[in-house]
Design an enzyme around this catalytic site. Structure first.
Site, short mmCIF file in Angstrom:
data_model
loop_
_atom_site.label_atom_id
_atom_site.label_comp_id
_atom_site.label_asym_id
_atom_site.label_seq_id
_atom_site.Cartn_x
_atom_site.Cartn_y
_atom_site.Cartn_z
N ASP A 54 -2.31 6.75 11.95
CA ASP A 54 -1.87 6.24 10.50
C ASP A 54 -0.25 6.73 10.54
O ASP A 54 -0.30 7.85 10.00
CB ASP A 54 -2.47 5.88 9.73
CG ASP A 54 -2.16 5.30 8.46
OD1 ASP A 54 -0.78 4.92 8.45
OD2 ASP A 54 -2.58 5.03 7.29
N HIS A 57 1.38 5.24 6.40
CA HIS A 57 0.84 5.84 5.03
C HIS A 57 1.08 7.37 5.13
O HIS A 57 1.22 7.95 6.04
CB HIS A 57 -0.66 5.41 4.57
CG HIS A 57 -0.50 4.06 4.81
ND1 HIS A 57 -1.25 3.21 5.57
CD2 HIS A 57 -0.41 3.09 3.68
CE1 HIS A 57 -1.25 1.86 5.28
NE2 HIS A 57 -0.82 1.86 4.12
N SER A 104 0.86 -1.32 0.15
CA SER A 104 -0.02 0.07 -0.03
C SER A 104 0.71 1.22 -0.01
O SER A 104 0.45 2.37 -0.39
CB SER A 104 -0.81 0.03 1.20
OG SER A 104 -0.19 -0.21 2.28
#
Length: 373
Positions: free
Chosen positions: A351, A354, A113
């Site tokens: 997070d 990312h 990702s």
């Protein structure tokens, strides 16, 4: 009089030839310096004129989970920083120039990702240079492919977090919550998709560090429903899988057509003590990079993966260019999605893996552009 004119013309011609020679010498020296310049060593500087390279509201293909401003992030300074190499300059990113370079070609990001993050960034960086009706994206299909019709070009993302085959490959769940099983010697299923790509950009790190050991399918295949596995230390499993990848590249890639890149580890900013701010909660509320690039950071980045990748890549016949993004990205504690990504509101669950877009992955693509523009 004629003799004077002849002498004058001769002097002009000699001067022109000298100037042309001098320009050639300077150009050769500049190219030599450029080849020797380490574009991954430098510092972060504010650039209000050129950055961000696009605005989030103007990129129709930007997904909500990466759009931190849309998700309520109140500051935007994280979009303005550019990377300035110490000994040279990065070429100015020009979307149309890149599209001309990509005419009739495939640019393929392969990995997890984080690489999807970077692929999405590249789509946004070029899409404004493509007229409406000539650019197409279909998220319902897999792999994700952004097509530029006028150029017969594509910018693609292929999911392969371990590079080799795993139980976390589509269409199975790949949310990171399940423990994956891998097949370190099996890569042809992925590789069939990579064949005939013109640019291949790989990454593989985040899924390897989830657990100290990796589950290995003992025999059979996922298609047959085989589930028996044994466990292998993570670094040993990574080296085995990377050797499988390297063998596939050496056997199947034509280096006169295809350029291959390998991105180093994308850092995780879960430990605020790592940048000397122990009172912070992970990367939440961080709005500035670490400005002191001589400051040692302790983010627990596992550099053993870099050593293994370096050893394997040095043994390959096909040239693979490292995109050494790790250290320069470690200073960007401010650039993560934090609580402005996928429905996260608790700083303890921020997070810090990312990245917001526009943001740091745009810089990674500028570094890539320096090699392929």
């Amino acid at each position: 009089m004629k003799m004077k004119k002849l002498i004058g013309c001769s002097i002009l011609i000699l001067a022109f030839l000298f100037l042309e020679s001098a320009v050639s010498i300077v150009s050769a020296v500049e190219n030599q310096l450029e080849e020797k310049c380490d574009i991954f060593t430098g510092k972060w500087v504010l650039d209000y004129k050129k950055h961000p390279l696009y605005k989030q509201e103007e990129c129709e293909f930007l997904q909500d989970w990466e759009n931190c401003i849309k998700n309520g992030r109140p500051d935007s300074l994280f979009q303005i920083w550019k990377w300035k190499p110490r000994d040279c300059s990065l070429p100015k990113f020009k979307a149309k120039k890149l599209l001309k370079k990509l005419r009739g070609k495939r640019l393929v990001y392969v990995g997890d990702s984080i690489h999807q993050n970077q692929w999405q960034s590249m789509v946004c960086m070029v899409q404004s240079a493509v007229p409406p009706g000539n650019k197409f994206m279909d998220y319902s299909a897999y792999p994700y492919v952004f097509r530029i019709q006028d150029y017969n070009a594509s910018i693609e993302f292929h999911w392969a977090p371990y590079l080799v085959e795993s139980s976390s490959d589509p269409p199975e769940r790949r949310d990171g919550k399940t423990i994956s099983v891998i097949m370190p010697k099996s890569i042809s299923k992925h590789g069939d998709y990579w064949i005939n790509a013109d640019y291949l950009i790989f990454d593989s790190y985040a899924w390897w560090i989830k657990h100290p050991t990796v589950r290995i399918l003992r025999r059979g295949s996922f298609e047959k429903g085989d589930t028996e596995y044994y466990e292998m230390e993570q670094h040993v499993a990574f080296e085995s899988s990377l050797n499988t990848w390297a063998n596939w590249i050496d056997t199947n890639v034509d280096p006169t057509r295809t350029s291959v890149f390998f991105s180093t580890m994308s850092p995780i900013h879960d430990r605020s003590a790592g940048w000397n701010n122990p009172r912070a909660i992970k990367c939440s509320n961080e709005t500035l990079p670490v400005m002191n690039t001589s400051m040692p950071l302790n983010l627990e980045t596992d550099w053993e993966f870099y050593k293994i990748a370096t050893k394997v890549i040095k043994s390959m016949k096909v040239k693979v260019q490292f995109l050494n993004i790790t250290t320069l990205s470690e200073y960007r504690k401010d650039a993560h999605m934090s609580v402005y990504g996928a429905a996260k509101t608790d700083p303890a669950n921020a997070d810090c893996l990312h990245w917001c877009l526009p943001g740091l992955p745009d810089i990674w693509n500028e570094l890539l552009y320096a090699y392929i523009h």
